[in-house]
Design a protein around this motif. Structure first.
Motif, PDB file in Angstrom:
ATOM      1  N   ASN A   1     -18.452  14.601 -26.370  1.00  0.00           N
ATOM      2  CA  ASN A   1     -17.453  15.318 -26.557  1.00  0.00           C
ATOM      3  C   ASN A   1     -16.021  14.731 -26.259  1.00  0.00           C
ATOM      4  O   ASN A   1     -14.912  14.751 -27.023  1.00  0.00           O
ATOM      5  N   ILE A   2     -15.981  13.985 -25.015  1.00  0.00           N
ATOM      6  CA  ILE A   2     -14.998  13.282 -24.517  1.00  0.00           C
ATOM      7  C   ILE A   2     -14.709  12.033 -25.613  1.00  0.00           C
ATOM      8  O   ILE A   2     -13.350  11.791 -26.140  1.00  0.00           O
ATOM      9  N   GLN A   3     -15.479  11.398 -25.974  1.00  0.00           N
ATOM     10  CA  GLN A   3     -15.548  10.062 -26.856  1.00  0.00           C
ATOM     11  C   GLN A   3     -15.075  10.688 -28.382  1.00  0.00           C
ATOM     12  O   GLN A   3     -14.264  10.117 -29.050  1.00  0.00           O
TER      13      GLN A   3
ATOM     14  N   PHE B   1      -5.034  13.427 -19.347  1.00  0.00           N
ATOM     15  CA  PHE B   1      -5.760  14.469 -18.873  1.00  0.00           C
ATOM     16  C   PHE B   1      -7.304  14.118 -19.358  1.00  0.00           C
ATOM     17  O   PHE B   1      -8.232  14.085 -18.567  1.00  0.00           O
ATOM     18  N   LEU B   2      -7.347  13.676 -20.432  1.00  0.00           N
ATOM     19  CA  LEU B   2      -8.451  13.206 -21.280  1.00  0.00           C
ATOM     20  C   LEU B   2      -9.080  11.895 -20.354  1.00  0.00           C
ATOM     21  O   LEU B   2      -9.956  11.823 -19.922  1.00  0.00           O
ATOM     22  N   THR B   3      -8.061  10.991 -20.214  1.00  0.00           N
ATOM     23  CA  THR B   3      -8.424   9.900 -19.291  1.00  0.00           C
ATOM     24  C   THR B   3      -9.043  10.035 -17.827  1.00  0.00           C
ATOM     25  O   THR B   3      -9.684   9.561 -17.325  1.00  0.00           O
TER      26      THR B   3
ATOM     27  N   TYR C   1     -11.492   3.618 -26.726  1.00  0.00           N
ATOM     28  CA  TYR C   1     -11.053   4.948 -27.606  1.00  0.00           C
ATOM     29  C   TYR C   1     -10.346   5.575 -26.702  1.00  0.00           C
ATOM     30  O   TYR C   1      -9.327   6.114 -26.925  1.00  0.00           O
ATOM     31  N   ILE C   2     -10.840   5.834 -25.371  1.00  0.00           N
ATOM     32  CA  ILE C   2     -10.307   6.771 -24.486  1.00  0.00           C
ATOM     33  C   ILE C   2      -8.781   6.399 -23.910  1.00  0.00           C
ATOM     34  O   ILE C   2      -7.742   7.253 -24.197  1.00  0.00           O
ATOM     35  N   TYR C   3      -8.623   4.913 -23.757  1.00  0.00           N
ATOM     36  CA  TYR C   3      -7.194   4.570 -23.333  1.00  0.00           C
ATOM     37  C   TYR C   3      -6.206   4.418 -24.801  1.00  0.00           C
ATOM     38  O   TYR C   3      -5.251   4.504 -24.303  1.00  0.00           O
TER      39      TYR C   3
END
Length: 212
Positions: A89-91, A148-150, A140-142
């Motif tokens: 879900n994060i990705q 907050f996601l990071t 993808y994250i950065y």
């Protein structure tokens, strides 16, 4: 490169170094961590080591057994599946946030990282392979640039998950890495096509997640 740590905020540096060693499978689930060994390795006193271990313990990465010391957590199959559900879900969210902003240069960079994974696989360089594998997930994250996601991702990504290509041996190890590379190429292809349903299915497959 020296393992010695210098400068200020030693406890944070020790924490980050240990976290990296855990995520890179230099330290494995079940390994015992001793203050003396860590202090000697990093060239610091016991105090920042103890503070770093306490923080790792509070973050759920390690646990303390009375009169024995700190140990890196081992997760059961249910817990591993739950952690990977969060990873999916994060990705997926990160990709949703960037999917309409990516340029050809971004895709070339992703392909380059995957090519590095393939080179490392072909030369049996597991450490370089793992570095590139983390790098493509981090990308993808950065790129999403959501603090907050990071923050959530950084905490979960250092959890001591089993690293299949280190646990497996010989041809099975290579087979697993090649499969992983193919899955990453598919995910990049689906991102190019902006196929969000396909991306979710590919991520679920990549992490081997099941839903009861």
């Amino acid at each position: 490169m020296s393992d010695k740590i210098e400068g200020n905020l030693l406890k944070d540096q020790v924490y980050e170094r240990l976290a990296k060693m855990i995520s890179n499978a230099e330290l494995m689930p079940g390994d015992r961590l001793t203050e003396a060994q860590i202090a000697e390795k990093f060239g610091v006193s016991f105090t920042p080591v103890r503070e770093a271990l306490i923080k790792l313990n509070s973050d759920g990465i390690i646990h303390k057994i009375p009169h024995k010391g700190f140990y890196i957590n081992k997760y059961n199959d249910k817990e591993i599946n739950e952690i990977y559900q969060v990873f999916v879900n994060i990705q997926e969210l990160a990709i949703q946030l960037i999917i309409n902003k990516l340029t050809e240069s971004d895709f070339l960079e992703q392909e380059s990282i995957i090519n590095d994974m393939e080179k490392a696989c072909n030369s049996n360089d597991y450490k370089s392979y793992l570095f590139s594998n983390h790098k493509i997930h981090d990308y993808y994250i950065y790129k999403a640039d959501n603090k907050f996601l990071t923050s959530i991702y950084k905490k979960i990504s250092i959890m001591p998950m089993p690293i299949f290509y280190f646990v497996a041996e010989g041809d099975k190890c290579i087979e697993n890495m090649q499969k992983n590379i193919s899955e990453h190429r598919l995910i990049v292809k689906l991102i190019k096509e902006k196929d969000l349903d396909g991306i979710r299915k590919a991520l679920i497959n990549h992490y081997g997640v099941t839903y009861d």
